[in-house]
Design an enzyme around this catalytic site. Structure first.
Site, PDB file in Angstrom:
ATOM      1  N   LYS A 181       0.854  -1.197   0.000  1.00 36.19           N
ATOM      2  CA  LYS A 181       0.000   0.000   0.000  1.00 36.19           C
ATOM      3  C   LYS A 181       0.884   1.240   0.000  1.00 36.19           C
ATOM      4  O   LYS A 181       1.455   1.612   1.018  1.00 36.19           O
ATOM      5  CB  LYS A 181      -0.938   0.032   1.210  1.00 36.19           C
ATOM      6  CG  LYS A 181      -2.094   0.980   0.916  1.00 36.19           C
ATOM      7  CD  LYS A 181      -2.617   1.750   2.073  1.00 36.19           C
ATOM      8  CE  LYS A 181      -1.780   2.837   2.629  1.00 36.19           C
ATOM      9  NZ  LYS A 181      -1.585   4.018   1.779  1.00 36.19           N
ATOM     10  N   GLU A 255      10.030   1.308  10.653  1.00 37.86           N
ATOM     11  CA  GLU A 255      11.005   2.399  10.469  1.00 37.86           C
ATOM     12  C   GLU A 255      10.208   3.684  10.621  1.00 37.86           C
ATOM     13  O   GLU A 255       9.391   4.018   9.755  1.00 37.86           O
ATOM     14  CB  GLU A 255      11.621   2.355   9.067  1.00 37.86           C
ATOM     15  CG  GLU A 255      12.272   1.046   8.690  1.00 37.86           C
ATOM     16  CD  GLU A 255      13.572   0.785   9.401  1.00 37.86           C
ATOM     17  OE1 GLU A 255      13.980   1.625  10.223  1.00 37.86           O
ATOM     18  OE2 GLU A 255      14.166  -0.268   9.170  1.00 37.86           O
ATOM     19  N   CYS A 289      13.576  10.863   6.753  1.00 36.42           N
ATOM     20  CA  CYS A 289      13.572  10.533   8.187  1.00 36.42           C
ATOM     21  C   CYS A 289      14.962  10.701   8.796  1.00 36.42           C
ATOM     22  O   CYS A 289      15.109  10.861   9.993  1.00 36.42           O
ATOM     23  CB  CYS A 289      13.099   9.109   8.376  1.00 36.42           C
ATOM     24  SG  CYS A 289      14.148   7.934   7.492  1.00 36.42           S
ATOM     25  N   GLU A 391       9.440  16.050  15.635  1.00 37.50           N
ATOM     26  CA  GLU A 391       9.897  16.000  14.240  1.00 37.50           C
ATOM     27  C   GLU A 391       9.073  16.992  13.411  1.00 37.50           C
ATOM     28  O   GLU A 391       7.845  17.020  13.501  1.00 37.50           O
ATOM     29  CB  GLU A 391       9.680  14.576  13.701  1.00 37.50           C
ATOM     30  CG  GLU A 391      10.175  14.387  12.290  1.00 37.50           C
ATOM     31  CD  GLU A 391       9.810  13.010  11.721  1.00 37.50           C
ATOM     32  OE1 GLU A 391       8.650  12.595  11.853  1.00 37.50           O
ATOM     33  OE2 GLU A 391      10.699  12.378  11.135  1.00 37.50           O
TER      34      GLU A 391
END
Ligand code: NAD
Ligand code: 6OD
Length: 487
Positions: A181, A255, A289, A391
């Site tokens: 997906k 992750e 990331c 973040e």
């Protein structure tokens, strides 16, 4: 309005629209133009794909020899290379990233992922033990590798093809089948990849793509036929997936997000540290990331380093992806731009000094409709501030001076995340000491994002669980079976 092209699901070897007819616009973030639509899948498409994947596991794919499967994966790699330009243009249009970046980083990694795992899987062997039994006679115990089954792959929009192939290749190399997906924001290269699978003759059901948003992901992570989930995305979504997949006790690999530190020591090679830090903060408009959002510089070098960093940030040229002079693309969407501009506002409200940027640029021509923000350098906030704890995922960092190695290490670890860190120093002993003390899954010394596909990749704390890369990804796709024979 003319009919727009539709990105369709790829299920059981056929391209199909959603059964519900649901679709969503796909925008090019560099211009804001809607250039296509994507089929929005849900439980029904996921169910069809998972059943097809299970059937392929028991049928054509499961009955092939491993060599035949690995040869097919090498042909997938060749098929991507043959359409390199289509992939690069599709990726840069969907994400807004400079075409040069898609050509240099994203697309080459796709065939490399298939080649790496097809080759590495050939070297996976088992263990064997001969046992002398107490009453006489012997036994032989050995291990076998069985595929886990149907692997659900969920990926985000920042490196769509790179991350998709990073997960699909090892799963297939170990004999599993896949339901993938992709992000609804970036459906193009997953669809192209399905075309390559189709063309090289991978049997139907081995690789399925269900497009869609959270709803499709939720159906995938709770489907009874899905034995394992490998997910890359935000920590919040990872937490939801962990909860949703618990009843099925699925294998999980995560992750997730980061708030990565860069530590620049005064003995570092100034130019290399500056260049590396500019890359680590601003690559892909900060939407990686692994990007550094917290830069700590040793006091004697601080003023000179920050002045140079700000000058470099100000000089970054925003623009359209296919303009070869473009250095900085847009953010992925208007929604993400609102979040990043909100983070700039929050930093101001917390009392940050805005050394450059802090807003949205005014661009002329087609880029005026794009979701651009200014590259931004902040200073003056505590490590505990919201800005230094959350973040942002944009072209922004906070800079702060430090006085001692111990202080740098302690401040680098003042975070709930632990994905990666960069250390800039010429002192080899310090490099080893600091690397050992950093609470992160990946540490780069005098470089950033230098990848070796056989090495482990992943984070600690809220940045993820498990490791991907090399044998770690292959093990994730394996159930080790013990066979014991009395001789
Ligand atoms: P996201 O978590 O919003 O979405 C990622 C994927 O999950 C998308 O395909 C999305 O449709 C799907 N999804 C959303 N809700 C779901 C649910 N409830 N169940 C199942 N699937 C669901 O992340 P994003 O905004 O697309 O990507 C940015 C984030 O990803 C950042 O936090 C970034 O740090 C992280 N990221 C981490 C890595 C890494 O390797 N650690 C790599 C890339 C991105
Ligand atoms: O390079 C890779 O293999 C990888 N997984 C990169 C992840 C980047 C995050 O945005």
């Amino acid at each position: 309005m003319p009919d727009l092209p539709l990105f369709r699901h790829y299920i059981d070897g056929s391209f199909q629209p959603s059964r519900s007819g649901q679709r969503a616009p796909v925008r090019a973030p560099a211009t804001g133009e809607t250039y296509a639509e994507v089929a929005l899948g849900g439980a029904s498409e996921v169910d069809a794909a998972a059943r097809a994947a299970k059937a392929a596991l028991r049928g054509a794919w499961g009955s092939m020899s491993p060599d035949q499967r690995w040869d097919l994966l090498e042909r997938v790699a060749d098929g991507i290379e043959a359409r390199f330009d289509d992939f690069a243009r599709a990726e840069s249009r969907d994400t807004g990233k400079p075409l040069s970046l898609a050509r240099a980083v994203d697309v080459p990694r796709a065939p490399a992922n298939f080649q790496n795992y097809a080759r590495l899987a050939r070297s996976v062997g088992g263990d064997a033990w001969e046992q002398h039994l107490a009453g006489g006679g012997r036994a032989l115990h050995y291990t076998r590798h069985r595929p886990v089954g149907v692997v659900g792959v969920i990926v985000p929009w920042n490196l769509p093809l790179l991350l998709l192939t990073w997960k699909v290749a090892p799963a297939l190399a170990m004999g599993n089948t896949v339901v993938a997906k992709p992000s609804e924001e970036t459906p193009a290269t997953a669809t192209l990849l399905a075309e390559v699978f189709d063309r090289v003759g991978v049997p139907p059901g081995v690789f399925n793509v269900v497009h869609g948003a959270a709803q499709a992901g939720e159906a995938l992570v709770s489907h009874a036929e899905v034995a394992a989930i490998t997910f890359t995305g935000s920590t919040a979504t990872g937490q939801r997936i962990q909860a949703a997949s618990a009843p099925g006790l699925r294998k999980l690999s995560f992750e997730l997000g980061g708030k990565n530190p860069s530590l620049v020591f005064a003995d570092a090679d100034f130019d290399a540290a500056l260049e590396g830090t500019v890359r680590s903060v601003f690559t892909n408009c900060g939407q990686v990331c692994l990007c550094s959002e917290r830069v700590y510089v040793e006091a004697p070098m601080y003023d000179r380093f920050v002045e140079a960093l700000v000058a470099r940030a100000k000089a970054l040229r925003p623009g359209l992806p296919d303009d070869p002079t473009t250095q900085l693309g847009p953010l992925i969407s208007e929604e993400h731009r609102r979040k990043v501009l909100g983070a700039y506002e929050r930093a101001r409200a917390e009392g940050a000094q805005v050394l450059c940027g802090g807003g949205a640029p005014r661009l002329a021509g087609p880029a005026a409709g794009g979701t651009f923000v200014e590259p931004t350098v902040l200073a003056g906030l505590s490590d505990a501030s919201d800005t230094n704890q959350h973040e942002i995922f944009g072209p922004v960092c906070h800079v702060a001076p430090f006085s001692t190695e111990a202080e740098a290490l302690q401040r680098a670890n003042e975070t709930r995340y632990g994905l990666c860190a960069a250390i800039w120093t010429r002192d080899l002993s310090r490099a080893h000491r600091v690397a050992a003390g950093i609470e992160a899954g990946i540490v780069w010394v005098n470089t950033w994002n230098l990848r070796e596909l056989r090495a482990p990749f992943g984070g600690v704390k809220l940045s993820g669980s498990g490791r991907e890369g090399g044998l770690w990804s292959l093990k994730f796709g394996t159930e080790t079976q013990a066979v014991s024979i009395r001789l």
